[in-house]
Design a protein around this motif. Structure first.
Motif, PDB file in Angstrom:
ATOM      1  N   SER A 110     -17.984  -4.764  -0.239  1.00 16.22           N
ATOM      2  CA  SER A 110     -19.300  -4.537   0.357  1.00 16.22           C
ATOM      3  C   SER A 110     -19.902  -3.205  -0.105  1.00 16.22           C
ATOM      4  O   SER A 110     -21.103  -3.107  -0.347  1.00 16.22           O
ATOM      5  CB  SER A 110     -19.183  -4.568   1.878  1.00 16.22           C
ATOM      6  OG  SER A 110     -18.048  -3.861   2.288  1.00 16.22           O
ATOM      7  N   ASN A 149     -17.365  -6.764   5.977  1.00 11.95           N
ATOM      8  CA  ASN A 149     -18.775  -6.486   5.701  1.00 11.95           C
ATOM      9  C   ASN A 149     -19.146  -5.013   5.805  1.00 11.95           C
ATOM     10  O   ASN A 149     -20.292  -4.647   5.640  1.00 11.95           O
ATOM     11  CB  ASN A 149     -19.662  -7.259   6.687  1.00 11.95           C
ATOM     12  CG  ASN A 149     -19.448  -8.743   6.595  1.00 11.95           C
ATOM     13  OD1 ASN A 149     -19.033  -9.236   5.563  1.00 11.95           O
ATOM     14  ND2 ASN A 149     -19.710  -9.445   7.683  1.00 11.95           N
ATOM     15  N   MET A 150     -18.171  -4.178   6.120  1.00  9.99           N
ATOM     16  CA  MET A 150     -18.457  -2.776   6.404  1.00  9.99           C
ATOM     17  C   MET A 150     -18.902  -2.000   5.174  1.00  9.99           C
ATOM     18  O   MET A 150     -18.273  -2.092   4.130  1.00  9.99           O
ATOM     19  CB  MET A 150     -17.177  -2.144   6.918  1.00  9.99           C
ATOM     20  CG  MET A 150     -17.306  -1.502   8.230  1.00  9.99           C
ATOM     21  SD  MET A 150     -15.674  -0.942   8.690  1.00  9.99           S
ATOM     22  CE  MET A 150     -15.985  -0.620  10.386  1.00  9.99           C
ATOM     23  N   VAL A 151     -19.951  -1.216   5.319  1.00  6.88           N
ATOM     24  CA  VAL A 151     -20.385  -0.369   4.217  1.00  6.88           C
ATOM     25  C   VAL A 151     -20.357   1.098   4.622  1.00  6.88           C
ATOM     26  O   VAL A 151     -19.837   1.960   3.914  1.00  6.88           O
ATOM     27  CB  VAL A 151     -21.809  -0.731   3.758  1.00  6.88           C
ATOM     28  CG1 VAL A 151     -22.232   0.140   2.604  1.00  6.88           C
ATOM     29  CG2 VAL A 151     -21.885  -2.188   3.365  1.00  6.88           C
ATOM     30  N   THR A 152     -20.928   1.371   5.815  1.00  5.78           N
ATOM     31  CA  THR A 152     -21.189   2.757   6.186  1.00  5.78           C
ATOM     32  C   THR A 152     -19.934   3.629   6.212  1.00  5.78           C
ATOM     33  O   THR A 152     -19.929   4.718   5.645  1.00  5.78           O
ATOM     34  CB  THR A 152     -21.865   2.787   7.571  1.00  5.78           C
ATOM     35  OG1 THR A 152     -22.975   1.905   7.546  1.00  5.78           O
ATOM     36  CG2 THR A 152     -22.336   4.174   7.896  1.00  5.78           C
ATOM     37  N   ILE A 207     -19.642 -12.284  -0.778  1.00  3.86           N
ATOM     38  CA  ILE A 207     -19.410 -11.858   0.612  1.00  3.86           C
ATOM     39  C   ILE A 207     -19.920 -12.912   1.581  1.00  3.86           C
ATOM     40  O   ILE A 207     -19.258 -13.257   2.556  1.00  3.86           O
ATOM     41  CB  ILE A 207     -20.095 -10.500   0.875  1.00  3.86           C
ATOM     42  CG1 ILE A 207     -19.429  -9.426   0.026  1.00  3.86           C
ATOM     43  CG2 ILE A 207     -20.054 -10.136   2.352  1.00  3.86           C
ATOM     44  CD1 ILE A 207     -19.974  -8.051   0.230  1.00  3.86           C
ATOM     45  N   ALA A 246     -22.899  -9.884  -3.500  1.00  9.90           N
ATOM     46  CA  ALA A 246     -23.248 -10.123  -2.091  1.00  9.90           C
ATOM     47  C   ALA A 246     -23.056 -11.592  -1.726  1.00  9.90           C
ATOM     48  O   ALA A 246     -22.648 -11.910  -0.605  1.00  9.90           O
ATOM     49  CB  ALA A 246     -24.691  -9.692  -1.822  1.00  9.90           C
ATOM     50  N   VAL A 257     -21.400  -3.596  -3.540  1.00  9.80           N
ATOM     51  CA  VAL A 257     -22.745  -4.188  -3.519  1.00  9.80           C
ATOM     52  C   VAL A 257     -23.778  -3.093  -3.310  1.00  9.80           C
ATOM     53  O   VAL A 257     -24.774  -3.002  -4.040  1.00  9.80           O
ATOM     54  CB  VAL A 257     -22.871  -5.228  -2.385  1.00  9.80           C
ATOM     55  CG1 VAL A 257     -24.299  -5.716  -2.263  1.00  9.80           C
ATOM     56  CG2 VAL A 257     -21.935  -6.389  -2.633  1.00  9.80           C
ATOM     57  N   TYR A 258     -23.523  -2.257  -2.329  1.00  8.82           N
ATOM     58  CA  TYR A 258     -24.481  -1.200  -2.003  1.00  8.82           C
ATOM     59  C   TYR A 258     -24.673  -0.264  -3.195  1.00  8.82           C
ATOM     60  O   TYR A 258     -25.793   0.079  -3.556  1.00  8.82           O
ATOM     61  CB  TYR A 258     -23.994  -0.417  -0.789  1.00  8.82           C
ATOM     62  CG  TYR A 258     -24.955   0.671  -0.371  1.00  8.82           C
ATOM     63  CD1 TYR A 258     -26.088   0.370   0.368  1.00  8.82           C
ATOM     64  CD2 TYR A 258     -24.744   1.988  -0.762  1.00  8.82           C
ATOM     65  CE1 TYR A 258     -26.980   1.349   0.718  1.00  8.82           C
ATOM     66  CE2 TYR A 258     -25.639   2.978  -0.413  1.00  8.82           C
ATOM     67  CZ  TYR A 258     -26.756   2.652   0.331  1.00  8.82           C
ATOM     68  OH  TYR A 258     -27.651   3.639   0.672  1.00  8.82           O
TER      69      TYR A 258
END
Lengths: 330, 282
Positions: A286, A265-268, A309, A306, A289-290
């Motif tokens: 992920s 789930n990591m995005v940052t 996910i 999403a 998605v962003y």
């Protein structure tokens, strides 16, 4: 009015009821039971009013802010969108398209590499350090404090720290690489090195998690068990594989599931460290998605990805619950 | 025949153990140490080759710049405000909920608790798009409140379960005694039971603090104006705004890390309790 009702019930000669035989019993039954129901309900409410008043704000809050948006996301995922507006119903087309397009498959592959690569490094490393920290050591608290520290560093800050550390021109890491190999490596701009670097930074930040869980599990193993094996001549290695590992395997399984979800789930971290580049080599699902949603404003398409996910998360959560159940039985 | 480890092999073993632990500690803290060292260097000495290991001359100019000539203090205060309000809301809602869950049994309780627990597993990225749309529609986009509300909803499940555990360790006799003495149920809760859960509340507050202080994606998406940014968002845009001035960036990073590291060192127990009950919001 109040007296009228019993009168109707009591008097079977009433004309309107007479025309419909059986109406009286129906009415009686109905009124009686609904009254009973209402009574029971209000009594229940009165008895339960305190716990309901205490628990429901939290529940309503959580439902409004997490479940409602999910329904919303599912809804949007079936539409073509332009900026923030739904335009045309497209059914499952977004879902299908994502699996068809090469970039989509690349994302899926990247996510798999990212999750498995990080797990393979973080879990054994965490377990190793936990078994070492479990011994009677000098400076044990100091070691533990220092080693856990990365876990409280934000993903964004980890990305900044490491991109400065491995900076190709001024970073200390590249100073040594240049010393030994004669040329600096720009880790984040080569497709071949970008993913391993991303994994390394992720492992740096997350290995304390399996370590802490293992450390807690090790404390539940009775000392005598290991002592007895030692007396019987079992080596450190044998004791670890035959006694310690089987006893902590459920904890490890839980750590692996939680970490998989967390990584997935990591995005940052990928967003800030590599931005998905170079050439999409580190664009995980992920992150896609962003980017779809907030760089290109493809709200519908982003929502469809999403939901993939979400499905993955549900699957893994079910596994998690199953393990917790079996543990509770044991 | 059993082999007994000799003195030498024992010595060797402890050498290996300490060696690995020292290496792991260095691996863990070197990126942070390097950031601190960089933040104390002058602009010119940062770009030396080979790198200058210890800053000389030592300077605080990067910190002074960040504190007086950037928006960083504003972001810092924004973060503090949002964290504070989130802690307040989360602890209020989930300690009441946790109490109800620990002390009362009523139909549907287990289902409710299970549903709450399930939401821990819902990743932030999945709800990010709809939250953005909803926030736009209700006019909460670019406010502190939208962040506070969403963070609270994200923190409640884990904290509620944590608090439930704490309430279960408090003996029922305490309440019964209070009721006998003429306290109402509510009075017994607020006067007797709640104060006893202070350690639990503290642990929960620490968890919420770290999670909210470190969160980036939601804060970056739901705020648009510069003066609403939280610290991680401020750091992120700091890169874009000036090219990368590493000395100043690292000073800002150190300022952002300071509260977390202080909390961590002084409240390690609460931390460890909270970290192992962490969620997967990503």
């Amino acid at each position: 009015m109040r007296q009228m009702v019993p009168e109707v019930k009591e008097n079977p000669e009433n004309s309107s009821i007479k025309t419909y035989p059986g109406a009286l019993t129906f009415l009686r039954k109905h009124i009686f039971s609904s009254k009973g129901l209402r009574d029971r309900f209000s009594a229940g409410l009165k008895k339960n009013s305190l716990p309901l008043a205490f628990l429901s704000p939290a529940v309503i809050f959580v439902l409004l802010i997490t479940f409602l948006p999910i329904l919303h996301a599912i809804n949007i995922s079936f539409y073509e969108t332009s900026y923030l507006q739904k335009t045309e119903f497209v059914g499952f087309r977004h879902y299908w398209n994502y699996l068809q397009e090469p970039a989509g498959r690349q994302n899926i592959l990247n996510s798999l590499i990212y999750v498995f690569g990080s797990l393979i490094l973080a879990v054994p490393f965490g377990v190793l350090l936990a078994t070492l920290l479990h011994r009677n050591l000098r400076f044990r608290t100091l070691f533990r404090t220092l080693i856990i520290l990365p876990w409280v560093v934000a993903q964004l800050i980890s990305a900044l720290l490491w991109s400065w550390l491995i900076n190709p021109s001024y970073g200390p890491v590249n100073y040594f690489i240049q010393l030994w190999f004669g040329f600096p490596v720009d880790f984040l701009s080569q497709p071949l090195t970008a993913m391993p670097t991303l994994i390394l930074v992720n492992v740096w930040r997350s290995f304390p998690y399996p370590m802490l869980l293992t450390l807690a599990a090790l404390q539940t193993i009775p000392e005598e068990l290991l002592e007895a094996a030692k007396v019987d001549g079992a080596s450190t290695w044998t004791r670890f594989w035959r006694i310690t590992l089987p006893l902590i395997q459920n904890t490890l399984l839980i750590a692996i599931i939680m970490l998989s979800l967390y990584y997935f789930n990591m995005v940052t971290l990928p967003l800030v460290l590599t931005g998905g580049g170079p050439l999409g080599a580190t664009e995980v699902i992920s992150l896609r998605v962003y980017r779809e949603a907030f760089n290109f404003y493809h709200i519908g398409y982003g929502s469809a990805i999403a939901i993939y996910i979400l499905l993955f998360n549900i699957l893994f959560s079910l596994l998690y619950i199953k393990i917790l159940r079996t543990e509770a039985v044991c | 025949m059993s082999r007994r480890p000799g003195k030498f092999s024992k010595y060797l073993e402890s050498m290996v153990v300490y060696g690995i632990l020292i290496a792991a500690s260095l691996f863990a803290i070197f990126p942070i140490v390097w950031a601190i060292l960089t933040s104390l260097k002058q602009e010119a000495t940062i770009f030396l080759y080979p790198p200058q290991w210890l800053p000389s001359p030592l300077t605080l100019e990067n910190y002074i710049h960040v504190l007086y000539n950037s928006n960083m203090p504003r972001y810092f205060l924004n973060s503090l405000w949002v964290v504070f309000m989130t802690i307040l809301l989360t602890l209020t809602l989930s300690s009441h909920g946790g109490y109800a869950a620990a002390r009362f049994s009523f139909t549907g309780k287990n289902t409710l608790l299970f549903i709450i627990l399930l939401t821990v597993m819902i990743p932030g990225i999945v709800v990010l798009i709809p939250l953005y749309l909803l926030a736009t529609r209700v006019g909460l986009l670019d406010t502190y409140w939208v962040l506070i509300l969403v963070y609270t909803a994200w923190q409640i499940p884990a904290v509620l379960w944590l608090m439930r555990g704490f309430f279960e360790t408090i003996p029922r006799e305490l309440e019964e005694a209070a009721l006998m003495d003429g306290c109402s149920r509510l009075g017994a809760f607020y006067r007797i039971i709640w104060p006893l859960t202070r350690p639990g509340l503290a642990a929960a507050a620490v968890i919420v603090f770290v999670n909210v202080w470190n969160e980036f994606i939601l804060a970056a998406t739901l705020t648009t104006s510069d003066d609403k940014r939280l610290i991680p968002v401020g750091l992120y845009y700091y890169i874009g705004a000036y090219g990368i001035e590493w000395g100043k960036l690292m000073a800002a990073v150190c300022i952002a890390l300071l509260p977390i590291i202080l909390l961590f060192i002084f409240l390690q127990r609460s931390f460890i309790k909270g970290l192992s009950s962490g969620s997967v919001k990503g």
